[in-house]
Design an enzyme around this catalytic site. Sequence first.
Site, mmCIF file in Angstrom:
data_model
loop_
_atom_site.group_PDB
_atom_site.id
_atom_site.type_symbol
_atom_site.label_atom_id
_atom_site.label_comp_id
_atom_site.label_asym_id
_atom_site.label_seq_id
_atom_site.Cartn_x
_atom_site.Cartn_y
_atom_site.Cartn_z
ATOM 1 N N ASP A 59 -15.373 38.446 70.880
ATOM 2 C CA ASP A 59 -14.032 38.288 71.445
ATOM 3 C C ASP A 59 -14.029 37.229 72.552
ATOM 4 O O ASP A 59 -14.846 37.276 73.479
ATOM 5 C CB ASP A 59 -13.580 39.639 72.028
ATOM 6 C CG ASP A 59 -12.171 39.996 71.605
ATOM 7 O OD1 ASP A 59 -11.617 39.283 70.747
ATOM 8 O OD2 ASP A 59 -11.633 40.986 72.121
ATOM 9 N N ASP A 60 -13.109 36.283 72.461
ATOM 10 C CA ASP A 60 -12.879 35.285 73.514
ATOM 11 C C ASP A 60 -14.090 34.399 73.791
ATOM 12 O O ASP A 60 -14.235 33.873 74.886
ATOM 13 C CB ASP A 60 -12.439 35.961 74.823
ATOM 14 C CG ASP A 60 -11.157 36.750 74.663
ATOM 15 O OD1 ASP A 60 -10.331 36.345 73.846
ATOM 16 O OD2 ASP A 60 -10.986 37.775 75.345
ATOM 17 N N CYS A 99 -5.946 39.060 71.387
ATOM 18 C CA CYS A 99 -6.852 39.944 70.667
ATOM 19 C C CYS A 99 -6.284 40.586 69.412
ATOM 20 O O CYS A 99 -6.746 40.323 68.308
ATOM 21 C CB CYS A 99 -7.333 41.023 71.627
ATOM 22 S SG CYS A 99 -8.314 42.285 70.833
ATOM 23 N N LYS A 152 -14.994 47.627 69.675
ATOM 24 C CA LYS A 152 -13.556 47.608 69.950
ATOM 25 C C LYS A 152 -12.723 47.574 68.664
ATOM 26 O O LYS A 152 -13.054 46.864 67.723
ATOM 27 C CB LYS A 152 -13.261 46.375 70.812
ATOM 28 C CG LYS A 152 -11.811 46.145 71.163
ATOM 29 C CD LYS A 152 -11.715 44.911 72.043
ATOM 30 C CE LYS A 152 -10.282 44.511 72.311
ATOM 31 N NZ LYS A 152 -10.196 43.300 73.169
ATOM 32 N N HIS A 154 -8.562 48.140 68.694
ATOM 33 C CA HIS A 154 -7.353 47.497 69.232
ATOM 34 C C HIS A 154 -6.367 47.040 68.162
ATOM 35 O O HIS A 154 -5.678 46.035 68.312
ATOM 36 C CB HIS A 154 -7.717 46.320 70.147
ATOM 37 C CG HIS A 154 -6.689 46.103 71.233
ATOM 38 N ND1 HIS A 154 -6.686 44.997 72.053
ATOM 39 C CD2 HIS A 154 -5.638 46.861 71.638
ATOM 40 C CE1 HIS A 154 -5.681 45.073 72.907
ATOM 41 N NE2 HIS A 154 -5.029 46.200 72.670
#
Length: 206
Positions: A59-60, A99, A152, A154
């Site tokens: 992520d990111d 996200c 995660k 989400h």
Amino acid sequence: REGCRASQNSPCRECWLYAAPELILRNSFRFDKRAGYHSLYLLGVIMAKRPNIILIVADDMGYGDFGIFNDGPVQTPHLDALVHDGVCLSQHYAGSPVCSPSRAALLTGRYPHRTGALTPQEVRGRDRIALDEVTIGDTFKHAGYATGLIDKWHNGALDNRYHPNARGFDEFVGFRGGWMDYFNWWIERNGRRETADGRYLTDVFT
């Protein structure tokens, strides 16, 4: 699929689930929804043997966060080795800059606004992948794979209908919302809550 009433160009959801994992995609695939059916465009060949598949999402993580792509401030020797020993696609773009929509695009192969996941706003339900969407977990599970998701989620934090176990993943160990403390954490293991035991959360998942 024998007995399917959908047209050959617009197979039904069950046909899509049946066909997709049996193909190696040499180019790309896309699908949209017309009259309640998933249109499928696949370029590939029948797989001789099903491989084990691990998909890792960072992520990111920016382009320059890999050691191989910067001048030394960040060192990532194991990731660099994957680049050297595998295939590096350096012009990939995420489905969204935030996200939940980005994850939804990856999990479904569709533009995020078509999946229902519009923003990371989980308290408003805007992180959810619509229940009629087919996820990569659904597809591989239908093909006989054992599926799992770690860390995660989400894409449906506050409603059990959107739980990973209900979206094609046999095993889920992680947290359903957008963030978690690395030390004072709590996670789920297939719906059962586990609380911090002194370990760093990344080490727990590893």
